[in-house]
Design an enzyme around this catalytic site. Structure first.
Site, PDB file in Angstrom:
ATOM      1  N   CYS A   1       0.912  -1.353  -0.027  1.00  0.00           N
ATOM      2  CA  CYS A   1      -0.035   0.017   0.033  1.00  0.00           C
ATOM      3  C   CYS A   1       0.841   1.418   0.123  1.00  0.00           C
ATOM      4  CB  CYS A   1      -1.087  -0.084   1.365  1.00  0.00           C
ATOM      5  SG  CYS A   1      -2.114  -1.460   1.269  1.00  0.00           S
ATOM      6  N   ALA A   2       0.483   2.193  -0.859  1.00  0.00           N
ATOM      7  CA  ALA A   2       1.229   3.460  -0.872  1.00  0.00           C
ATOM      8  C   ALA A   2       1.081   4.174   0.312  1.00  0.00           C
ATOM      9  CB  ALA A   2       0.871   4.377  -1.880  1.00  0.00           C
TER      10      ALA A   2
END
Length: 141
Positions: free
Chosen positions: A52-53
């Site tokens: 996940c960013a």
């Protein structure tokens, strides 16, 4: 408690009423605001979702009745909302029900895949993969 498919139907109806994606984004963000925050201890490396960013943490709690409860948090408003959607679909379910549900098709039905950036879509897929992995582990345990 409604099954995953019924919960998906309810979410799809909620999204349909909203119409355009600007309204839907606001709704997703509002869903995220309703999440109970995790404790500092729960924001651990072990609970962090890779891929996940944004910063994302998911806590999985097996219950004595065989169901799994999920709780989560993120440092990004829209991602908190996506977590809230996943929790509505998966929390309180048995591992076999989680594993038997086609999450990609369900999220496509909500129109999320077309409305999210590639990074957010990858992060959402990572969260679903983590939930499925925890359900698989609970099924074996």
């Amino acid at each position: 408690m409604a099954g995953i498919d019924q919960e998906l139907d309810a979410l799809a109806e909620e999204f349909d009423v909203l119409g355009d994606w600007e309204q839907r984004y606001r709704y997703v963000i509002d869903l995220g605001r309703e999440l109970a925050p995790l404790t500092d201890a729960e924001r651990s490396d072990a609970n962090k979702v890779r891929g996940c960013a944004s910063q994302v943490w998911l806590v999985t709690e097996p219950h004595s009745d065989g169901t799994l409860a999920f709780r989560g948090d993120s440092d990004a408003h829209i991602v908190r909302g996506l977590i809230a959607i996943l929790l509505r679909l998966f929390s309180g379910r048995r591992p076999r029900d989680i594993l038997g549900f086609d999450a990609k098709a369900g999220l496509d039905r909500l129109g999320l895949s077309g409305a999210l950036s590639a990074q957010r879509s990858n992060g959402l897929a990572s969260m679903v993969a983590r939930i499925r992995r925890d359900a698989e582990a609970a099924k074996v345990a």
